[in-house]
Each structure stands twice: as C-alpha cells, then as structure tokens.
Design an enzyme around this catalytic site. Structure first.
Site, PDB file in Angstrom:
ATOM      1  N   GLU A   1      -6.783   6.691   0.601  1.00 39.27           N
ATOM      2  CA  GLU A   1      -6.640   7.824  -0.307  1.00 39.27           C
ATOM      3  C   GLU A   1      -7.587   7.696  -1.497  1.00 39.27           C
ATOM      4  OE1 GLU A   1      -4.186  10.846   0.840  1.00 39.27           O
ATOM      5  OE2 GLU A   1      -3.553   8.795   1.210  1.00 39.27           O
ATOM      6  N   THR A   2      -8.126   8.831  -1.910  1.00 35.15           N
ATOM      7  CA  THR A   2      -8.825   8.946  -3.192  1.00 35.15           C
ATOM      8  C   THR A   2      -8.095  10.006  -4.002  1.00 35.15           C
ATOM      9  OG1 THR A   2     -10.974   8.318  -2.259  1.00 35.15           O
ATOM     10  CG2 THR A   2     -10.985   9.517  -4.352  1.00 35.15           C
TER      11      THR A   2
END
Length: 262
Positions: A46-47
């Site tokens: 995830e970003t």
C-alpha cells in the site's frame, strides 16, 4: 515536482517486520493516474496519500494495481508519520476517506497507536468449491464481507499449511481472502491473500480485522482480543470490539525517508 516520501513498517516494533507502507503527505491531490503510478513504482502492499483539510486529514490508499476502500496498516503508518514529523504534540488525528468515512487514530503510551475503524458486516455464504480448490483446503465456515471473503478453519496449523494456487485464487471476485482460526498463544490467527489487488499475501492487514474482530468477539465471548497474522514477516495486533466500530492497536517504525520526482 519533488515529493517527500516515507516508508514505515506498521504493526511492528522493529524494521524488517510487520507490513511496509509508503506515505506521501501532500499539499494538494495529485491526479489519480499519478498516484496509481507512484504506488506501482513503490511496489509495496500500500501507498497512502494524505492532504490536510481544516481539522482533519483526507486519506486515500493505493495498491500497485488499484485504489482500495480501506487500509489499516497504511493508516497506522500515516498517523506515525504525522505524529512523528508534523504534529508531535498532538494525541489524536481525524482522517476522512470518501470510501470509508471517518477514521481516527490515537497516540497512546509506549509507542502504541490505536486505529478506530467501522466494523465490516459479514453474511454466511454457501460453499465455494472453486475457492477451496484455489486454497487447497476446505474451511468449516465461509462469510462474505464488503470486499473480502472470511474463511474459518479448525486450528492454527491449518492456517499455517495453506499454500494457495494464486492463478486460481486470482479468479475469485474479491479484494481479498481472509483465512482464520483460533490461536494457540493469541485469541486468533489469520492470513490474507489479495492477488486481484496485486498482493499475493499481505504481511499484516489492519482492515481485515474489521471482519475478524466482530467474528471472534462473538465466538470467544470477549471484546478485547489478541491477534497474530501468520505471514513470513508476521505481525501482532490488539483489537477491541466496540459494537459498530473497532479499535486496532499496534506500533510502527520508520525505515526510509526519501524524495521522489514526478
């Protein structure tokens, strides 16, 4: 344009454990395509991107493939970045997601951060032989939540032994597949597979515990629960059932502070 980016190990007390997430604190939103490209370039589970909006922070989460409705570990990582580098004197952060509503994070003693998330609604499903084939095992029960399937097994060893066929699992229409059982030294254990989101196995999945916590709270007859995700990196969580919402507690550590050019 240069942007500062942080990489944080969430639900971890030391680097190289827990779940890594990238965090970008922005002055304004970038184009969706650019944020997706950054997430793909990072190639982490995830970003997170966050923009201050009056007294709260608007937040969005991207896997290498898609934008998702909710992410626990990247929210924890974002709160860690804000508390550590931007608002060290604050004890609470209010986040808002257009997909998941209001979310809160509280800074507690001994380095703990506590997420306050809405619970997932689970519905019992009919057996799914193709899903069981993809996992190579048959659960005792299967439920469907907002975005994920939850499969309940007899014991912790069954969870450890699951070796998915990701080609087949990628054909199951769901953000992710949660497998769980009662734990041996914690209340419950789990693993999380999400090939359709570009993540074969997620190390520690905070959002999955919005499904796991209300389920195990009811089964075990207790509101405060200890949990462990049995991925290679591993992660430990403390969860509390509040009824319509849950709390998920963990720690985070900084691994990298850098600058990207877009």
């Amino acid at each position: 344009m240069k942007l500062k980016m942080y990489q944080i190990d969430a639900f971890a007390e030391r680097v190289f454990s827990g779940n890594p997430a990238a965090v970008c604190v922005l002055d304004f939103w970038l184009k969706d395509a650019v944020m997706q490209q950054i997430a793909a370039e990072n190639n982490l589970a995830e970003t997170a991107f966050v923009v201050k909006n009056n007294n709260q922070y608007d937040i969005r989460w991207f896997t290498p493939e898609i934008e998702v409705d909710l992410c626990g570990h990247a929210t924890l990582a974002t709160a860690f970045v804000l508390f550590t580098y931007y608002i060290p004197n604050e004890k609470n952060i209010a986040f808002f997601s257009s997909r998941s509503g209001s979310l809160w994070v509280e800074k507690e003693d001994e380095g703990y951060l506590t997420l306050n998330f809405p619970v997932d609604d689970l519905a019992l499903c009919n057996p799914m032989p193709k899903l069981y084939e993809a996992l190579g095992s048959t659960p005792e029960h299967i439920f469907k939540g907002k975005t994920d399937y939850l499969l309940v097994y007899k014991n912790q060893d069954e969870i450890i032994q699951i070796s998915p066929n990701f080609f087949l699992l990628n054909q199951v229409e769901a953000r992710g597949i949660i497998v769980t059982a009662k734990g041996e030294d914690v209340d419950f254990v789990s693993r999380f597979f999400a090939p359709q989101a570009g993540i074969n196995e997620d190390p520690v999945t905070g959002s999955a515990h919005t499904s796991l916590t209300p389920y195990w709270s009811k089964i075990l007859g207790k509101d405060r629960l200890t949990a462990k995700q049995l991925s290679k990196r591993g992660g430990e969580l403390i969860c509390e059932n509040l009824g319509e919402r849950i709390k998920i507690k963990g720690k985070a550590v900084s691994y990298l502070i850098g600058e990207i050019e877009v």
